[in-house]
Design a protein around this motif. Structure first.
Motif, PDB file in Angstrom:
ATOM      1  N   ALA A 291       0.830  -1.203   0.000  1.00  0.00           N
ATOM      2  CA  ALA A 291       0.000   0.000   0.000  1.00  0.00           C
ATOM      3  C   ALA A 291       0.870   1.262   0.000  1.00  0.00           C
ATOM      4  O   ALA A 291       1.920   1.300   0.644  1.00  0.00           O
ATOM      5  CB  ALA A 291      -0.910  -0.008   1.222  1.00  0.00           C
ATOM      6  N   THR A 292       0.414   2.272  -0.723  1.00  0.00           N
ATOM      7  CA  THR A 292       1.174   3.506  -0.853  1.00  0.00           C
ATOM      8  C   THR A 292       1.491   4.133   0.511  1.00  0.00           C
ATOM      9  O   THR A 292       2.571   4.674   0.727  1.00  0.00           O
ATOM     10  CB  THR A 292       0.389   4.517  -1.709  1.00  0.00           C
ATOM     11  OG1 THR A 292       0.051   3.888  -2.944  1.00  0.00           O
ATOM     12  CG2 THR A 292       1.216   5.751  -2.006  1.00  0.00           C
ATOM     13  N   GLN A 293       0.553   4.051   1.437  1.00  0.00           N
ATOM     14  CA  GLN A 293       0.777   4.699   2.740  1.00  0.00           C
ATOM     15  C   GLN A 293       1.820   3.976   3.575  1.00  0.00           C
ATOM     16  O   GLN A 293       2.423   4.587   4.465  1.00  0.00           O
ATOM     17  CB  GLN A 293      -0.547   4.774   3.525  1.00  0.00           C
ATOM     18  CG  GLN A 293      -0.419   5.587   4.813  1.00  0.00           C
ATOM     19  CD  GLN A 293      -1.742   5.852   5.506  1.00  0.00           C
ATOM     20  OE1 GLN A 293      -2.803   5.428   5.035  1.00  0.00           O
ATOM     21  NE2 GLN A 293      -1.685   6.565   6.616  1.00  0.00           N
ATOM     22  N   GLY A 294       2.072   2.707   3.280  1.00  0.00           N
ATOM     23  CA  GLY A 294       3.015   1.928   4.071  1.00  0.00           C
ATOM     24  C   GLY A 294       2.303   0.833   4.831  1.00  0.00           C
ATOM     25  O   GLY A 294       1.069   0.805   4.919  1.00  0.00           O
TER      26      GLY A 294
ATOM     27  N   PRO B 168      -6.697  -1.041  -8.309  1.00  0.00           N
ATOM     28  CA  PRO B 168      -6.945  -2.472  -8.170  1.00  0.00           C
ATOM     29  C   PRO B 168      -6.860  -2.850  -6.691  1.00  0.00           C
ATOM     30  O   PRO B 168      -6.145  -2.218  -5.926  1.00  0.00           O
ATOM     31  CB  PRO B 168      -5.782  -3.109  -8.940  1.00  0.00           C
ATOM     32  CG  PRO B 168      -5.213  -2.027  -9.793  1.00  0.00           C
ATOM     33  CD  PRO B 168      -5.494  -0.748  -9.084  1.00  0.00           C
ATOM     34  N   HIS B 169      -7.597  -3.849  -6.320  1.00  0.00           N
ATOM     35  CA  HIS B 169      -7.627  -4.239  -4.904  1.00  0.00           C
ATOM     36  C   HIS B 169      -6.353  -4.963  -4.508  1.00  0.00           C
ATOM     37  O   HIS B 169      -5.801  -5.745  -5.285  1.00  0.00           O
ATOM     38  CB  HIS B 169      -8.819  -5.147  -4.645  1.00  0.00           C
ATOM     39  CG  HIS B 169     -10.134  -4.479  -4.882  1.00  0.00           C
ATOM     40  ND1 HIS B 169     -10.632  -4.278  -6.154  1.00  0.00           N
ATOM     41  CD2 HIS B 169     -11.036  -3.934  -4.036  1.00  0.00           C
ATOM     42  CE1 HIS B 169     -11.802  -3.646  -6.067  1.00  0.00           C
ATOM     43  NE2 HIS B 169     -12.063  -3.416  -4.792  1.00  0.00           N
ATOM     44  N   PHE B 170      -5.905  -4.715  -3.279  1.00  0.00           N
ATOM     45  CA  PHE B 170      -4.849  -5.543  -2.725  1.00  0.00           C
ATOM     46  C   PHE B 170      -5.455  -6.881  -2.346  1.00  0.00           C
ATOM     47  O   PHE B 170      -6.597  -6.945  -1.885  1.00  0.00           O
ATOM     48  CB  PHE B 170      -4.235  -4.874  -1.490  1.00  0.00           C
ATOM     49  CG  PHE B 170      -3.248  -3.822  -1.872  1.00  0.00           C
ATOM     50  CD1 PHE B 170      -1.919  -4.156  -2.030  1.00  0.00           C
ATOM     51  CD2 PHE B 170      -3.656  -2.527  -2.112  1.00  0.00           C
ATOM     52  CE1 PHE B 170      -1.001  -3.198  -2.417  1.00  0.00           C
ATOM     53  CE2 PHE B 170      -2.743  -1.569  -2.501  1.00  0.00           C
ATOM     54  CZ  PHE B 170      -1.412  -1.894  -2.649  1.00  0.00           C
TER      55      PHE B 170
ATOM     56  N   ILE C 104      -0.571  11.001   0.156  1.00  0.00           N
ATOM     57  CA  ILE C 104      -0.668   9.688  -0.499  1.00  0.00           C
ATOM     58  C   ILE C 104      -0.968   9.870  -1.982  1.00  0.00           C
ATOM     59  O   ILE C 104      -0.417   9.174  -2.834  1.00  0.00           O
ATOM     60  CB  ILE C 104      -1.759   8.831   0.174  1.00  0.00           C
ATOM     61  CG1 ILE C 104      -1.331   8.437   1.585  1.00  0.00           C
ATOM     62  CG2 ILE C 104      -2.070   7.579  -0.654  1.00  0.00           C
ATOM     63  CD1 ILE C 104      -2.450   7.804   2.411  1.00  0.00           C
ATOM     64  N   GLN C 105      -1.837  10.839  -2.277  1.00  0.00           N
ATOM     65  CA  GLN C 105      -2.194  11.068  -3.693  1.00  0.00           C
ATOM     66  C   GLN C 105      -1.005  11.562  -4.504  1.00  0.00           C
ATOM     67  O   GLN C 105      -0.960  11.405  -5.718  1.00  0.00           O
ATOM     68  CB  GLN C 105      -3.333  12.085  -3.771  1.00  0.00           C
ATOM     69  CG  GLN C 105      -4.620  11.565  -3.135  1.00  0.00           C
ATOM     70  CD  GLN C 105      -5.728  12.595  -3.157  1.00  0.00           C
ATOM     71  OE1 GLN C 105      -5.481  13.785  -3.080  1.00  0.00           O
ATOM     72  NE2 GLN C 105      -6.951  12.128  -3.271  1.00  0.00           N
ATOM     73  N   LEU C 106      -0.043  12.193  -3.836  1.00  0.00           N
ATOM     74  CA  LEU C 106       1.132  12.708  -4.554  1.00  0.00           C
ATOM     75  C   LEU C 106       2.265  11.692  -4.617  1.00  0.00           C
ATOM     76  O   LEU C 106       3.264  11.901  -5.296  1.00  0.00           O
ATOM     77  CB  LEU C 106       1.633  13.990  -3.866  1.00  0.00           C
ATOM     78  CG  LEU C 106       0.641  15.151  -3.854  1.00  0.00           C
ATOM     79  CD1 LEU C 106       1.186  16.300  -3.006  1.00  0.00           C
ATOM     80  CD2 LEU C 106       0.361  15.631  -5.271  1.00  0.00           C
ATOM     81  N   LYS C 107       2.135  10.595  -3.880  1.00  0.00           N
ATOM     82  CA  LYS C 107       3.207   9.585  -3.810  1.00  0.00           C
ATOM     83  C   LYS C 107       2.932   8.540  -4.872  1.00  0.00           C
ATOM     84  O   LYS C 107       2.175   7.600  -4.657  1.00  0.00           O
ATOM     85  CB  LYS C 107       3.215   8.972  -2.407  1.00  0.00           C
ATOM     86  CG  LYS C 107       4.338   7.988  -2.146  1.00  0.00           C
ATOM     87  CD  LYS C 107       4.414   7.633  -0.658  1.00  0.00           C
ATOM     88  CE  LYS C 107       5.557   6.688  -0.338  1.00  0.00           C
ATOM     89  NZ  LYS C 107       5.225   5.282  -0.497  1.00  0.00           N
ATOM     90  N   SER C 108       3.538   8.717  -6.014  1.00  0.00           N
ATOM     91  CA  SER C 108       3.197   7.893  -7.176  1.00  0.00           C
ATOM     92  C   SER C 108       4.232   6.809  -7.412  1.00  0.00           C
ATOM     93  O   SER C 108       4.535   6.472  -8.538  1.00  0.00           O
ATOM     94  CB  SER C 108       3.085   8.790  -8.410  1.00  0.00           C
ATOM     95  OG  SER C 108       4.296   9.513  -8.578  1.00  0.00           O
ATOM     96  N   ASP C 109       4.810   6.247  -6.373  1.00  0.00           N
ATOM     97  CA  ASP C 109       5.947   5.348  -6.567  1.00  0.00           C
ATOM     98  C   ASP C 109       5.586   3.871  -6.509  1.00  0.00           C
ATOM     99  O   ASP C 109       6.479   3.021  -6.553  1.00  0.00           O
ATOM    100  CB  ASP C 109       7.036   5.663  -5.539  1.00  0.00           C
ATOM    101  CG  ASP C 109       6.538   5.460  -4.111  1.00  0.00           C
ATOM    102  OD1 ASP C 109       5.354   5.121  -3.948  1.00  0.00           O
ATOM    103  OD2 ASP C 109       7.327   5.646  -3.182  1.00  0.00           O
ATOM    104  N   GLY C 110       4.322   3.548  -6.376  1.00  0.00           N
ATOM    105  CA  GLY C 110       3.969   2.133  -6.297  1.00  0.00           C
ATOM    106  C   GLY C 110       4.254   1.524  -4.935  1.00  0.00           C
ATOM    107  O   GLY C 110       4.359   0.311  -4.800  1.00  0.00           O
ATOM    108  N   GLY C 111       4.381   2.364  -3.915  1.00  0.00           N
ATOM    109  CA  GLY C 111       4.633   1.858  -2.558  1.00  0.00           C
ATOM    110  C   GLY C 111       6.109   1.802  -2.235  1.00  0.00           C
ATOM    111  O   GLY C 111       6.936   1.536  -3.108  1.00  0.00           O
TER     112      GLY C 111
END
Lengths: 404, 404
Positions: free
Chosen positions: A66-69, B20-22, A262-269
């Motif tokens: 998940a992007t947030q961690g 997409p869902h995790f 989170i919306q600005l973190k576009s790195d795939g996690g």
């Protein structure tokens, strides 16, 4: 392409970058007083945590995350910060790829070209090009042993208002064991800063990589712990406490602001393997033992460097930092820090000239400002105690002739 | 704060994100046809590589690493690309934190607000919000089984020139096993695209995560391999071939452009542990064996899904992809992909409606354009063969009543 914008972007991150040397680039015998690297002896053994992460948790650590961690890591980080007086949950934490990534995301959220921001003079040099890449105007405020001069900042804000100039968007500060000065903000100064920021509606960005690298003295509440209105972004990292190579840090802020980041973190996690390793290491008995080792060893090196400087460089002024990696040296007024750094390099000692830590180096300096000219920063984190003695002895040889 | 810019930034990355869902979020029994996750059975055992990296290479993997990436890994990646007909060295490679990070850095280098860029219609949905966050205008070009229609692009460029509109700054494309259509550009179409881009001075950004996930047919030269003038940025990743959680990708480009990208990469270096693990795994006999396993297993799943669709969904059109993770389904013209996706979700099948893959979904579509309305994308990478059968059977139950 729009060459003007292109040029600004390309130049912004390269100028003012002192680029400490990688150990592998050093000629044999060179003393690395420029380095923010960890003492190799203190790098923890993470192999068993990695094996566990890659076997028991293989799906978690090798799939997207998940992007947030990871929730467990975020909860544990919130707990660490709550030990410090905060009242956070996992929802207040965004895991990022190191503190610089966190700082850049906060900038992307808050800053528009032409915005003003407040930094100390001097300030952390790596933050300067990041801010500059957003096209900001720097408002530089001096510090003393208790940190940024809040009364001075207040005067500047009043005078800018009178002139019809923009209120700054954020105040950036390293409140604990400031890089490069080593100063830690007093509790009162922190409360004053937070109060001023709240009154004027200015965000505060607290960058505190060294917070738990404390050798002595009482822990002072973090700016985030004093934040009643939700205007503080706290940027943390494991680089200085555990290992620089982990490349995992965090931003702590109001949940609504985290949602926007989170919306600005576009790195795939951020790397789920590194997150799992840090969580398991951090929750194990190895973590407090590691912190103790880190504090003991860097205290020893700090003491060694302070003693060597006092013994070998008469006439310099230094204040002894209660933690962190650096000693900030004020040379006699007639000396030039840039020239001294160049002479030191020729004598096989890498250090960083004070001028590199000023956002507007070369420009005009407001009253009360530390001069950028006659300072240097010495790091004791990567140099061995023997290298510390040898390095300061070499500095003494180039120092004596000019000190007069 | 400047609310207009703030709102654009905050909104840009969230809109059009199908999310997409995790797997952990899935209700039991849900069929994950929306997922670009790897088959869990194919996640490699990296534990011994991690132990080696954290013991023999501890200083390298736990200290800071160079922004450009580790030289051995960069050299190995250049070698991989040279097997494909490129002529690159380690200097042409920038290691990044996954392909999306690479794409964002390329955007930061090239794009200014208001620039035009070329994308296919449909295109990779995760790229859309990244581009949109730079404030670009999308020029959408249709595709056929041989990839983007270069003649159509040429006509659009000529007509834009006649109207005095900007030449686009870059052309973005997934040339191999396109996401979502599965189409692979023919060699001739690739040469035509490169020639047109060179003539008009337009950069090409080649995003190719699936390149080595090929099941059959001959490998076609990458766009980078055909790049004589240095105008191609190649974005690569290990996510789809090895494991999504590695979070390591690369950009291959002219060394002078890589040097500029390094200045924009302010993250303190990509994870040196992940870099070492990938290099050691990639150089070991485990790597070709892993690729073989990946190709065999996803071929099997592709075949299973194609057979199930043909058996269960009469009247849909699909072209069989020679590699990658996805089957792109054209529903009968009267059907609505969004409605079908919603019905599928209600029946416990997650899939992604075709409309999510169009940069300007909802706007006007130029002639020749695939309609965004009657398509869906089905992924076979994470669903087991049994889930593929069950999922398509469920789709058949909601499909039949409306297909008429």
């Amino acid at each position: 392409m729009n060459d003007k914008c292109f040029a600004r972007r390309a130049a912004s991150l390269s100028t003012s970058f002192p680029a400490p040397h990688f150990p592998s680039e050093l000629a044999p015998g060179t003393i690395p007083f420029d380095s923010g690297f960890a003492a190799p002896q203190l790098l923890p053994d993470l192999a068993s945590f990695a094996v566990d992460a890659l076997t028991r948790h293989r799906e978690e650590t090798l799939q997207y995350s998940a992007t947030q961690g990871q929730p467990e890591l975020r909860g544990w980080i919130a707990g660490l910060m709550n030990e410090d007086g905060c009242a956070l949950t996992a929802e207040n934490i965004l895991v990022v790829n190191g503190a610089k990534h966190g700082l850049e995301l906060v900038c992307r959220l808050l800053l528009d070209e032409g915005d003003a921001i407040v930094v100390t003079a001097p300030t952390y040099f790596t933050a300067i090009p990041i801010f500059r890449s957003f096209g900001v105007e720097f408002i530089e405020i001096a510090q003393d042993g208790d940190g940024i001069l809040v009364e001075e900042l207040e005067r500047v804000l009043v005078s800018r208002r009178a002139e019809g100039l923009k209120t700054p968007k954020l105040i950036y500060n390293v409140a604990d064991f400031h890089n490069p000065t080593g100063a830690t903000m007093s509790a009162q100064r922190r409360r004053d800063l937070i109060a001023l920021a709240e009154t004027d509606g200015i965000f505060v960005v607290e960058d505190t990589p060294y917070r738990r690298v404390r050798f002595e003295g009482e822990t002072i509440p973090s700016l985030k712990a004093l934040d009643a209105s939700g205007g503080v972004f706290h940027v943390g990292t494991f680089s200085k406490l555990v290992a620089p190579g982990l490349r995992i840090g965090w931003v702590a802020a109001e949940a609504s602001l985290i949602a926007r980041l989170i919306q600005l973190k576009s790195d795939g996690g951020s790397s789920p393997l590194m997150q799992r390793i840090i969580y398991e290491f951090g929750s194990s008995p190895a973590f407090p033992a590691h912190i103790q080792r880190v504090q003991d060893e860097y205290r020893r090196r700090r003491d060694r460097m302070v003693a060597a400087v006092r013994r070998n460089l008469p006439g310099v002024r230094l204040s002894v930092p209660e933690g962190g990696y650096y000693v900030w040296i004020e040379l006699p007024p007639q000396m030039d820090g840039d020239a001294f750094a160049a002479q030191a390099a020729a004598a096989g000692v890498n250090l960083i000239a004070g001028s590199k830590f000023f956002a507007s180096a070369g420009g005009a300096f407001p009253r009360n400002m530390i001069s950028p000219k006659n300072h240097v920063r010495l790091s004791y984190s990567y140099a061995t105690p023997e290298q510390i003695d040898e390095g300061v002895s070499r500095l003494a040889r180039i120092y004596e002739p000019v000190a007069a």
